[in-house]
Structure formats: structure tokens, C-alpha cells
Design a protein around this motif. Structure first.
Motif, PDB file in Angstrom:
ATOM      1  N   GLU A 158       0.811  -1.214   0.000  1.00  0.00           N
ATOM      2  CA  GLU A 158       0.000   0.000   0.000  1.00  0.00           C
ATOM      3  C   GLU A 158       0.848   1.269   0.000  1.00  0.00           C
ATOM      4  O   GLU A 158       0.448   2.289  -0.562  1.00  0.00           O
ATOM      5  CB  GLU A 158      -0.926   0.009   1.218  1.00  0.00           C
ATOM      6  N   SER A 163       3.349  -0.932  -4.419  1.00  0.00           N
ATOM      7  CA  SER A 163       2.118  -0.204  -4.755  1.00  0.00           C
ATOM      8  C   SER A 163       2.132   0.323  -6.190  1.00  0.00           C
ATOM      9  O   SER A 163       1.118   0.805  -6.689  1.00  0.00           O
ATOM     10  CB  SER A 163       1.922   0.972  -3.792  1.00  0.00           C
ATOM     11  N   ASN A 168       3.756  -4.799  -9.604  1.00  0.00           N
ATOM     12  CA  ASN A 168       3.575  -4.606  -8.161  1.00  0.00           C
ATOM     13  C   ASN A 168       4.478  -5.531  -7.349  1.00  0.00           C
ATOM     14  O   ASN A 168       4.072  -6.076  -6.320  1.00  0.00           O
ATOM     15  CB  ASN A 168       2.107  -4.818  -7.760  1.00  0.00           C
TER      16      ASN A 168
END
Length: 589
Positions: A158, A163, A168
Motif C-alpha cells: 500500500e 504499490s 507490483n
């Protein structure tokens, strides 16, 4: 080289027209080779214009490893080539393919065959890096809090690198090199105090790659004195790649190891062919000629901030608290090695061995001295300052006054040059019956004392030690200028840098790290702990590691060195020779 090396310092030794011998081995396809007999290729730096076709065969492409095979262009070529290992390479690898995923029981890879470019990303961090960042953050930030912030940067889906990016991707395991440092201390002590090894005395530390590179290229006669124990960075790389490849059933090239270090020279160390799986992975028939690196990429303290900025992440706003349980890394595939690499952290427990007496470069000499003091009850240690603060001499004497052990610490190339001169062997006389000549005094003559040879010397290229590495945050960096209130008209000088280094050292000595559960159990019953370290626990862990991988410890924990011979100058023209000499004395174009 180490203390001031920067990727921006590209105009010190090499000048336009100076030939490099390495491109001769791999000639480029374009432009066509010249019709003359010369096979020299010009090294083109940023901002330089290539010579005319009649003068040069075009820019040469040189790999990072090539730098270590040439002593002709020492500083600039290395400065150019270390830039190949950068935060951009980290981002490029993260975006190359989806990362490998561990099975629920953490004993295998579930998506190994889906993409041949997939990697398992792991990271190791030096405590000197943590100290530099802690000083930059301020507010009594501890090393463990900085490690939490880096964990968020590398693993938090996150807030961190996972992120963003193409896939990712993040890093699965993040470890401190402090545990490998403890292994190096125990093995280095055994090596220095043993009378049954093939290393000449005095034994010289070899964990500083700037010093090793300097010795190999300019003073090969000191190589028999170098400790053969790997550096903490190299040992961590070998430990991670061997354990993970064996436990997960994958080849070492599927594991991508990033190391974060305080100095640029560590990038050169990572490129050494002696630190690849060609040394320990002898059962792999598909092994490449040069092997797979134990450390794939090295970035410095400053480059962490650049890495975060590249993904629009404010590093200093990342949480100092541990990452949430839902984002915690999976258990390490091997419990014994996992407990060793990931000791439990308790803020109230201070790391006993991180003291100012141990220095800021790992405490090699400090550990040996305390080992001897424990072995000789009633003995005394006397410390004598040398010609400057970076030269210290140590003498352990028995209660009877007899000298048991004599050692020294030499930091900075100015002092290292004095050391190597004292180790230079005497030249035999050409006269019949003549005595050897040309040998400088051997090390060991303390102020007012007898001339005795040292048994051990801790050598580091950077004045002040590893916390002052060239990749560390300096007092004139923007973040420090803002924190300390310097303006554009009153920029900091040497005294301010010295004061800043004291802040970094304080953060380094205030490390908070607890022992692993097994080590804690041994601490309750073992009386032989030295400087907070349990040698028996270290040796038990090493045996478990060797048994797991079925590789002898001498191939896992030790390395070798070799004289680097250059052909530069053997076929130079008069013009090129003048240019090279002018560059080396500070002249040039």
C-alpha cells in the motif's frame, strides 16, 4: 577512492584518448575496425565528444567486472561502471516479470514455470546505512525504526514499491548484514589467532573492498597477508542464495539479491568472480562461465532516497512501526537459518558489542582483543595513538609483563600507504655477500616501544571507518542542510562534517538488537561469550548451513585474491603516455 567516490566525479584520472585494454577482447561490430594496426578503443564518458574515426574505433562497452581486471584507469573507470548498479536497475528488475511466489508451507515456489524471468527478491542492509538514515531523520530515531521504514518501502503493497510498477513486485525477505558480521568476527578471530594457517602475519582485514582492490592492483605483495574470510556483504549473499536455492529447489539465478551498503566500492566487490556460485555450486552442469553473483546489485544510502523518489514515495513519511501482520514476510524456508537471520527485536535490549571501542567498521580487531583477554585472565590491554586519530596500536600484556599480542588499526589511504610500505619485502643484493636492501621498517614500532611485528591489523579505506563511506548521507546533502539550518551563504565545512559524523556514529552505537531464541538459550549457560557474541552458537549455525547445502565451509565462508596485471602502457604512443601521466598528476586537457 572510497571516501570521496561519486558517480559525478568523472574527470579525475582518465582523459580523452587514453586507451583501455578491455575492449580488445570483445570488438564491437560497428563501426568497422580501423585499417591501422592499432586495436585500441576509446572510452567515452558523459559529456565528452568522441575522437575522429581516424583516431578512434568508437566508444567501447565495458562491463563492471572488466574494471577489476585492469589497473590502468583506476578511479574514473570504476566511477563510471559502478553507476550500472543503481536504483534504476532495481526498478528495472522489479518490472521485468511477476515475482516468484512461495507455497503456503514456504518450502517451494508455486509459479516457477510461468515466466522464465521471474525472480525471488531478497535484500540485505548494512547497520552503517541504518545509522546514516537514522541521523538524517533525527528525533532519536533508532536503527530498528529505520529498518521498519525500509521494510515498508520494499514490501508494503500500500505504501512502498509494491504499490506501483508493472507487476507490483516487492522484496520477500529483508535482512541485516549484522548477523553475517558476527560470523565474520568469529571466523576472523580463529584465523588471526591460529598458528596453523597459510596466512602470513600480520593478518590484514579484507572486508573493505576499496582496500582489497588497491592491494590487488598496486601492492600484490600484501595479498598473502589478507584475511580469507568473506565480508559480511559477501557472506550474506552466499548464505541467502545457497539456503534459498537448496530449500526451495530453484537455481541461484532465480534469486535476486540487493545489498544496501555505505560505500560505492561494495559495488565492485559484488562483481568479483570469486564471489559467485562458480565457487560453491560445483554440481551445476549448466553453470555459466563467470557464475551467478551472490550479490546481484548494490545501492548506497543515498540511492535508497533516490529509489523512493523514483516511485513518488516520501521515504521520511513512511511508518517507523513494524509492518502489519498481513504484510509480514513468510517464514524463512529453513528454521535454523531463519532464526539466525531474523532475531527478535526488543527496544530495551542494547547490542552489547556495538561500542565506541569496537569502532564503526564491524569490530574485527575489537573482537580478537576481547577473545584474547578472556583467554588470559589478568592480562591488560594498552592502546597507543599513532600519528593521527585513524592509527591506533594495541598491546595485550600478561600479568608478568610479557607481550601476548600486538595489533593495530589503520584507516584511510594516507595511513594505508604507510602500512604497505612497511610490509614491502626486501630486495636481494646483486653484490656477492651483500645484504638485502630497499625494505622499509616492518609495522609494529610503537611510540617509545620496541619494534615488534603486529599479529593483526584492521584496515579500512575510509578515514573514520565505514560510517563515513562515500555512499553515506553527508552534511552538505540537502536534507541535512535543511535539518541543521544551513543556508546558501553558510555552507558546512570540514568541521561540520566531523560533527555530523559524530551524530551518525552515535546512531550506530545505539543499535538495538536481541539475540535469536537459540542464542538466548546458550547465553544463559555459556560463559564463553565474547563482546556479546556466542562463538559456539555461530559455529553450530555454520555447521547446520554446511550440512543443509552439502557444501564445505571453506567454499561458503572464505574467498581468495589475485594480483591484477594490466597491459596498459605496453603499447602506448608518446601522446597517450603524456596524457595518462598528466591525468595522474592532476593535469590533462
Amino acid at each position: 577512492m572510497s571516501a570521496i567516490l561519486s558517480a559525478d566525479d568523472l574527470n579525475d584520472f582518465i582523459s580523452p584518448g587514453v586507451a583501455c585494454i578491455k575492449p580488445i577482447e570483445t570488438l564491437p561490430s560497428a563501426p568497422p575496425p580501423p585499417t591501422s594496426e592499432s586495436l585500441e578503443f576509446e572510452v567515452i564518458l558523459d559529456g565528452q565528444q568522441p575522437s575522429s574515426p581516424s583516431q578512434s574505433a568508437g566508444p567501447a562497452e565495458i562491463s563492471l567486472t572488466d574494471c577489476l581486471a585492469c589497473s590502468g584507469c583506476v578511479t574514473t573507470a570504476e566511477a563510471v561502471l559502478v553507476s550500472l548498479q543503481s536504483h534504476n536497475e532495481v526498478l528495472s528488475l522489479l518490472d521485468s516479470a511477476p515475482s516468484l511466489t512461495l507455497s503456503p508451507d514456504c518450502t517451494a515456489i508455486t509459479n516457477l514455470e510461468q515466466n522464465s524471468f521471474s525472480k525471488l527478491f531478497v535484500c540485505s542492509i548494512s547497520p552503517q546505512v541504518l545509522a546514516s538514515l537514522a541521523a538524517a531523520i533525527g528525533s532519536n530515531t533508532t536503527q530498528s525504526q529505520v529498518l521498519n521504514m525500509i521494510t515498508h518501502l520494499f514490501s508494503n503493497p500500500e505504501l512502498g514499491l509494491p504499490s506501483g510498477g508493472k507487476h507490483n513486485n516487492g522484496f520477500t525477505y529483508i535482512v541485516s548484514t549484522n548477523r553475517a558480521r558476527e560470523v565474520c568476527l568469529v571466523l576472523g578471530s580463529d584465523e588471526a589467532l591460529s598458528t596453523h594457517n597459510d596466512i602470513k602475519k600480520p593478518v590484514l582485514t579484507s572486508s573493505c573492498p576499496g582496500w582489497v582492490c588497491y592491494a590487488e592492483k598496486t601492492h600484490p605483495y600484501v595479498l598473502p597477508y589478507l584475511s580469507k574470510v568473506k565480508s559480511p556483504q559477501a557472506l550474506t549473499g552466499t548464505l541467502l542464495k545457497t539456503t534459498l536455492s537448496k530449500s526451495l529447489g530453484i537455481s541461484p539465478d532465480r534469486i535476486w539479491h540487493l545489498s544496501i551498503m555505505p560505500c560505492f566500492d561494495k559495488k565492485l566487490e559484488a562483481s568479483r568472480e570469486e564471489l559467485t556460485d562458480s565457487v560453491w555450486n560445483t554440481n551445476n552442469p549448466q553453470q555459466s562461465t563467470k557464475g551467478i553473483r551472490d550479490v546481484d546489485c548494490v545501492i548506497t544510502t543515498k540511492e535508497i532516497l533516490m529509489l523512493a523518489e523514483s516511485r513518488n514515495i516520501d521515504f521520511f513519511s513512511l511508518p517507523k512501526t513494524p509492518i502489519s501482520p498481513s504484510h509480514q514476510p513468510p517464514p524463512f524456508p529453513n528454521k535454523t537459518i531463519g532464526d539466525f537471520l531474523f532475531p527478535s527485536i526488543t527496544p530495551s535490549h542494547k547490542n552489547e558489542q556495538q561500542t565506541s571501542q569496537a569502532g564503526t567498521s564491524g569490530g574485527n580487531l575489537h573482537f580478537i582483543l576481547h577473545t584474547l583477554l578472556a583467554q588470559h585472565p589478568g592480562s591488560q590491554l594498552v592502546t597507543t595513538r599513532g600519528r593521527n586519530a585513524d592509527v591506533l596500536e594495541y598491546c595485550i600484556s600478561a600479568s608478568t609483563g610479557e607481550t601476548i599480542f600486538k595489533a593495530a588499526r589503520f584507516y584511510g589511504f594516507r595511513n594505508i600507504q604507510n602500512l604497505v610500505r612497511k610490509l614491502k619485502p626486501a630486495k636481494p643484493s646483486r653484490m656477492p655477500g651483500g645484504k638485502p636492501f630497499g625494505s622499509a621498517r616492518r609495522p609494529g614500532k610503537a611510540a617509545g616501544g620496541n619494534a615488534l611485528d603486529f599479529s593483526y591489523v584492521e584496515v579500512m579505506a575510509c578515514p573514520g571507518g565505514c560510517t563515513n563511506g562515500g555512499g553515506q548521507i553527508k552534511v552538505d546533502d540537502p536534507i541535512v542542510l535543511e535539518r541543521m539550518g544551513f543556508g546558501t551563504e553558510n555552507k558546512p565545512g570540514p568541521q561540520e562534517q566531523k560533527a555530523w559524523l559524530e551524530v551518525v556514529d552515535e546512531a550506530y552505537f545505539s543499535a538495538d538488537e536481541a539475540p535469536s531464541p537459540q542464542e538466548g538459550e546458550k547465553a544463559n549457560t555459556e560463559k564463553g561469550r565474547v563482546a556479546g557474541i556466542s562463538p559456539s552458537y555461530i559455529r553450530d549455525t555454520l555447521k547446520s548451513w554446511s550440512d543443509l547445502t552439502r557444501i564445505p565451509l571453506d567454499k561458503l565462508a572464505y574467498t581468495t585474491y589475485r594480483e591484477v596485471v594490466s597491459d596498459v602502457g605496453k603499447t602506448q604512443t608518446d601522446t597517450e603516455r603524456v596524457v595518462e601521466l598528466a591525468g595522474k598528476i592532476g593535469g590533462g586537457w
